[in-house]
Design a protein around this motif. Structure first.
Motif, PDB file in Angstrom:
ATOM      1  N   ILE A   1      -1.615  41.914  57.141  1.00 46.01           N
ATOM      2  CA  ILE A   1      -1.721  40.853  58.159  1.00 46.01           C
ATOM      3  C   ILE A   1      -0.513  40.859  59.098  1.00 46.01           C
ATOM      4  O   ILE A   1      -0.336  39.919  59.881  1.00 46.01           O
ATOM      5  CB  ILE A   1      -1.869  39.468  57.504  1.00 46.01           C
ATOM      6  CG1 ILE A   1      -0.692  39.181  56.565  1.00 46.01           C
ATOM      7  CG2 ILE A   1      -3.186  39.354  56.763  1.00 46.01           C
ATOM      8  CD1 ILE A   1      -0.707  37.764  56.004  1.00 46.01           C
ATOM      9  N   GLY A   2       0.311  41.866  59.026  1.00 46.81           N
ATOM     10  CA  GLY A   2       1.439  41.988  59.946  1.00 46.81           C
ATOM     11  C   GLY A   2       2.506  40.926  59.737  1.00 46.81           C
ATOM     12  O   GLY A   2       2.946  40.679  58.614  1.00 46.81           O
ATOM     13  N   LEU A   3       2.893  40.267  60.825  1.00 48.37           N
ATOM     14  CA  LEU A   3       3.988  39.295  60.794  1.00 48.37           C
ATOM     15  C   LEU A   3       3.535  37.884  60.470  1.00 48.37           C
ATOM     16  O   LEU A   3       4.330  36.941  60.594  1.00 48.37           O
ATOM     17  CB  LEU A   3       4.712  39.294  62.146  1.00 48.37           C
ATOM     18  CG  LEU A   3       5.437  40.591  62.533  1.00 48.37           C
ATOM     19  CD1 LEU A   3       5.992  40.478  63.942  1.00 48.37           C
ATOM     20  CD2 LEU A   3       6.561  40.902  61.547  1.00 48.37           C
ATOM     21  N   GLU A   4       2.302  37.697  60.038  1.00 47.26           N
ATOM     22  CA  GLU A   4       1.785  36.355  59.781  1.00 47.26           C
ATOM     23  C   GLU A   4       2.588  35.630  58.697  1.00 47.26           C
ATOM     24  O   GLU A   4       2.844  34.425  58.806  1.00 47.26           O
ATOM     25  CB  GLU A   4       0.313  36.444  59.368  1.00 47.26           C
ATOM     26  CG  GLU A   4      -0.350  35.092  59.157  1.00 47.26           C
ATOM     27  CD  GLU A   4      -0.336  34.226  60.399  1.00 47.26           C
ATOM     28  OE1 GLU A   4      -0.245  32.985  60.257  1.00 47.26           O
ATOM     29  OE2 GLU A   4      -0.384  34.782  61.519  1.00 47.26           O
ATOM     30  N   ASN A   5       2.967  36.344  57.644  1.00 44.18           N
ATOM     31  CA  ASN A   5       3.766  35.713  56.586  1.00 44.18           C
ATOM     32  C   ASN A   5       5.107  35.221  57.111  1.00 44.18           C
ATOM     33  O   ASN A   5       5.567  34.129  56.752  1.00 44.18           O
ATOM     34  CB  ASN A   5       4.003  36.696  55.435  1.00 44.18           C
ATOM     35  CG  ASN A   5       2.749  36.965  54.633  1.00 44.18           C
ATOM     36  OD1 ASN A   5       1.910  36.084  54.443  1.00 44.18           O
ATOM     37  ND2 ASN A   5       2.605  38.193  54.149  1.00 44.18           N
ATOM     38  N   TRP A   6       5.715  36.024  57.970  1.00 45.09           N
ATOM     39  CA  TRP A   6       7.010  35.634  58.538  1.00 45.09           C
ATOM     40  C   TRP A   6       6.866  34.422  59.451  1.00 45.09           C
ATOM     41  O   TRP A   6       7.709  33.515  59.417  1.00 45.09           O
ATOM     42  CB  TRP A   6       7.609  36.806  59.309  1.00 45.09           C
ATOM     43  CG  TRP A   6       8.002  37.947  58.430  1.00 45.09           C
ATOM     44  CD1 TRP A   6       7.205  38.971  57.993  1.00 45.09           C
ATOM     45  CD2 TRP A   6       9.273  38.178  57.833  1.00 45.09           C
ATOM     46  NE1 TRP A   6       7.886  39.829  57.174  1.00 45.09           N
ATOM     47  CE2 TRP A   6       9.172  39.368  57.064  1.00 45.09           C
ATOM     48  CE3 TRP A   6      10.500  37.510  57.885  1.00 45.09           C
ATOM     49  CZ2 TRP A   6      10.254  39.886  56.352  1.00 45.09           C
ATOM     50  CZ3 TRP A   6      11.575  38.033  57.184  1.00 45.09           C
ATOM     51  CH2 TRP A   6      11.440  39.195  56.430  1.00 45.09           C
ATOM     52  N   ARG A   7       5.794  34.392  60.245  1.00 47.65           N
ATOM     53  CA  ARG A   7       5.566  33.219  61.102  1.00 47.65           C
ATOM     54  C   ARG A   7       5.306  31.985  60.259  1.00 47.65           C
ATOM     55  O   ARG A   7       5.750  30.881  60.600  1.00 47.65           O
ATOM     56  CB  ARG A   7       4.387  33.494  62.040  1.00 47.65           C
ATOM     57  CG  ARG A   7       4.724  34.401  63.208  1.00 47.65           C
ATOM     58  CD  ARG A   7       3.625  34.362  64.255  1.00 47.65           C
ATOM     59  NE  ARG A   7       2.423  35.036  63.764  1.00 47.65           N
ATOM     60  CZ  ARG A   7       2.127  36.299  63.999  1.00 47.65           C
ATOM     61  NH1 ARG A   7       2.955  37.052  64.713  1.00 47.65           N
ATOM     62  NH2 ARG A   7       1.002  36.835  63.540  1.00 47.65           N
ATOM     63  N   GLN A   8       4.580  32.176  59.157  1.00 52.19           N
ATOM     64  CA  GLN A   8       4.287  31.044  58.286  1.00 52.19           C
ATOM     65  C   GLN A   8       5.562  30.496  57.639  1.00 52.19           C
ATOM     66  O   GLN A   8       5.760  29.279  57.578  1.00 52.19           O
ATOM     67  CB  GLN A   8       3.296  31.468  57.197  1.00 52.19           C
ATOM     68  CG  GLN A   8       2.933  30.357  56.217  1.00 52.19           C
ATOM     69  CD  GLN A   8       1.945  30.833  55.165  1.00 52.19           C
ATOM     70  OE1 GLN A   8       1.261  31.836  55.348  1.00 52.19           O
ATOM     71  NE2 GLN A   8       1.880  30.119  54.069  1.00 52.19           N
ATOM     72  N   VAL A   9       6.424  31.398  57.183  1.00 56.99           N
ATOM     73  CA  VAL A   9       7.661  30.964  56.532  1.00 56.99           C
ATOM     74  C   VAL A   9       8.566  30.239  57.513  1.00 56.99           C
ATOM     75  O   VAL A   9       9.058  29.127  57.241  1.00 56.99           O
ATOM     76  CB  VAL A   9       8.389  32.172  55.907  1.00 56.99           C
ATOM     77  CG1 VAL A   9       9.809  31.798  55.493  1.00 56.99           C
ATOM     78  CG2 VAL A   9       7.619  32.690  54.704  1.00 56.99           C
ATOM     79  N   PHE A  10       8.816  30.863  58.674  1.00 51.35           N
ATOM     80  CA  PHE A  10       9.722  30.261  59.650  1.00 51.35           C
ATOM     81  C   PHE A  10       9.129  29.011  60.303  1.00 51.35           C
ATOM     82  O   PHE A  10       9.863  28.200  60.870  1.00 51.35           O
ATOM     83  CB  PHE A  10      10.098  31.273  60.726  1.00 51.35           C
ATOM     84  CG  PHE A  10      10.952  32.398  60.205  1.00 51.35           C
ATOM     85  CD1 PHE A  10      11.969  32.148  59.306  1.00 51.35           C
ATOM     86  CD2 PHE A  10      10.740  33.703  60.614  1.00 51.35           C
ATOM     87  CE1 PHE A  10      12.766  33.169  58.814  1.00 51.35           C
ATOM     88  CE2 PHE A  10      11.529  34.742  60.134  1.00 51.35           C
ATOM     89  CZ  PHE A  10      12.545  34.464  59.229  1.00 51.35           C
ATOM     90  N   GLY A  11       7.834  28.844  60.211  1.00 45.44           N
ATOM     91  CA  GLY A  11       7.198  27.657  60.771  1.00 45.44           C
ATOM     92  C   GLY A  11       7.141  26.484  59.819  1.00 45.44           C
ATOM     93  O   GLY A  11       6.773  25.375  60.228  1.00 45.44           O
ATOM     94  N   GLN A  12       7.508  26.690  58.553  1.00 42.60           N
ATOM     95  CA  GLN A  12       7.485  25.616  57.567  1.00 42.60           C
ATOM     96  C   GLN A  12       8.785  24.822  57.605  1.00 42.60           C
ATOM     97  O   GLN A  12       9.873  25.386  57.553  1.00 42.60           O
ATOM     98  CB  GLN A  12       7.294  26.185  56.157  1.00 42.60           C
ATOM     99  CG  GLN A  12       5.907  26.700  55.848  1.00 42.60           C
ATOM    100  CD  GLN A  12       5.805  27.229  54.428  1.00 42.60           C
ATOM    101  OE1 GLN A  12       6.771  27.721  53.865  1.00 42.60           O
ATOM    102  NE2 GLN A  12       4.626  27.105  53.851  1.00 42.60           N
ATOM    103  N   GLN A  13       8.669  23.515  57.660  1.00 42.83           N
ATOM    104  CA  GLN A  13       9.857  22.678  57.632  1.00 42.83           C
ATOM    105  C   GLN A  13      10.586  22.783  56.292  1.00 42.83           C
ATOM    106  O   GLN A  13      11.824  22.744  56.237  1.00 42.83           O
ATOM    107  CB  GLN A  13       9.485  21.225  57.904  1.00 42.83           C
ATOM    108  CG  GLN A  13      10.690  20.293  57.993  1.00 42.83           C
ATOM    109  CD  GLN A  13      10.290  18.850  58.251  1.00 42.83           C
ATOM    110  OE1 GLN A  13       9.104  18.512  58.198  1.00 42.83           O
ATOM    111  NE2 GLN A  13      11.259  17.998  58.525  1.00 42.83           N
ATOM    112  N   VAL A  14       9.813  22.950  55.209  1.00 43.49           N
ATOM    113  CA  VAL A  14      10.420  23.006  53.880  1.00 43.49           C
ATOM    114  C   VAL A  14      11.331  24.217  53.745  1.00 43.49           C
ATOM    115  O   VAL A  14      12.337  24.179  53.010  1.00 43.49           O
ATOM    116  CB  VAL A  14       9.325  23.007  52.782  1.00 43.49           C
ATOM    117  CG1 VAL A  14       8.464  24.268  52.868  1.00 43.49           C
ATOM    118  CG2 VAL A  14       9.947  22.907  51.394  1.00 43.49           C
ATOM    119  N   PHE A  15      11.038  25.306  54.459  1.00 47.96           N
ATOM    120  CA  PHE A  15      11.910  26.479  54.395  1.00 47.96           C
ATOM    121  C   PHE A  15      13.270  26.166  54.988  1.00 47.96           C
ATOM    122  O   PHE A  15      14.310  26.506  54.398  1.00 47.96           O
ATOM    123  CB  PHE A  15      11.270  27.650  55.145  1.00 47.96           C
ATOM    124  CG  PHE A  15      12.179  28.847  55.279  1.00 47.96           C
ATOM    125  CD1 PHE A  15      12.410  29.675  54.190  1.00 47.96           C
ATOM    126  CD2 PHE A  15      12.806  29.136  56.482  1.00 47.96           C
ATOM    127  CE1 PHE A  15      13.257  30.779  54.305  1.00 47.96           C
ATOM    128  CE2 PHE A  15      13.653  30.229  56.605  1.00 47.96           C
ATOM    129  CZ  PHE A  15      13.867  31.052  55.509  1.00 47.96           C
TER     130      PHE A  15
END
Length: 293
Positions: free
Chosen positions: A47-61
């Motif tokens: 899925i490419g960079l989707e995991n990275w976008r998901q991580v950096f988009g989470q406030q909890v991270f």
């Protein structure tokens, strides 16, 4: 000569296999997993960079990054200072020196389960020793591990980690102090140097390489901290509020509770990048205060 080289390769083969299988392969595979969707049961899906976008988009991270920085800011200076002071005291000619060294090193070999039970009792809101002391001083009890203020919870756990790690840092600093010759101490005494001057002008510069190493190791340990949170939260690990989350807890939750291996791997690599940047930052200022001569 050729035969000797052959046997050298044979003898180093187990070590080489160990490095390839248990170090190199997991590192490469985790980098690959950070770009796929994988739940441990179904085949990975790119899925490419989707995991990275998901991580950096989470406030909890970002909350976890804030907490782990605060944890390091409390843990690293306190452990370094306490270890330096204890090492200096134990380097003196006093009675029961070996017993005192054992006493200060004992937390290092104490299992985290036992240490967690002990500190959970000390921090207990109703029956804990710390709150009993506060009540005797006519102060309100503190919810050390259940506070609505994240900095109280993270700071309390950082103190537990200081208790656990001071012994190992003390051993390293004590080894550096014992390399200082007696002649240097005698010369300082002849010149009229006080104990404080001897400590700051002679001991500190000479053991500064060991202090620097302790700070590097403590910083890495702080950002990789997980055992201390697991032992302190215990059965509440799965219900930890987001305000008290640190990065390794977030990685553990995503990987082994939610089976989201992709976001967990991406968060792990982001944490690695942060640790690398901080280590390089410390390395940059090394020459300004570390003396190797």
């Amino acid at each position: 000569m050729h035969k000797q080289n052959y046997w050298g390769y044979i003898f180093t083969l187990p070590f080489t296999i160990n490095i390839l299988v248990f170090t190199a392969f997991p590192v490469v595979f985790s980098a690959y997993v950070s770009f796929v969707k994988w739940d441990l049961f179904n085949p990975p899906l790119w899925i490419g960079l989707e995991n990275w976008r998901q991580v950096f988009g989470q406030q909890v991270f970002w909350i976890s990054i804030r907490n782990v920085f605060y944890f390091a800011l409390v843990f690293v200076p306190l452990q370094t200072i306490f270890a330096l002071v204890v090492a200096h005291l134990l380097n003196q000619a006093i009675r029961g020196q070996s017993l005192l060294r054992l006493f200060y090193f004992l937390p290092v070999v104490t299992p985290w389960i036992a240490g967690g039970v002990l500190w959970a009792w000390l921090y207990n809101t109703k029956y804990g020793l710390l709150n009993w002391v506060l009540e005797t001083l006519h102060m309100s009890p503190v919810k050390w591990l259940d506070s609505k203020y994240w900095w109280v919870v993270i700071g309390s756990i950082a103190l537990v980690n200081v208790w656990k790690g001071v012994g190992s840092s003390m051993i390293l600093l004590l080894a550096g102090m014992q390399n200082i010759s007696k002649e240097m101490k005698e010369a300082a005494q002849i010149d009229g140097a006080s104990g404080w001057m001897y400590f700051t002008r002679i001991v500190f510069p000479l053991v500064s390489p060991m202090i620097y190493m302790v700070m590097i190791l403590s910083t890495i340990a702080a950002f990789q901290a997980f055992d201390v949170f697991l032992s302190m939260f215990g059965s509440q690990m799965s219900n930890v509020p987001e305000r008290n989350m640190v990065t390794n807890m977030l990685i553990y939750r995503d990987a082994f509770q939610l089976f989201k291996m992709g976001p967990a791997s991406a968060a792990a690599w982001a944490l690695f990048a942060i640790i690398l940047i901080i280590t390089l930052f410390q390395r940059y200022f090394e020459k300004r205060w570390v003396h190797y001569d």
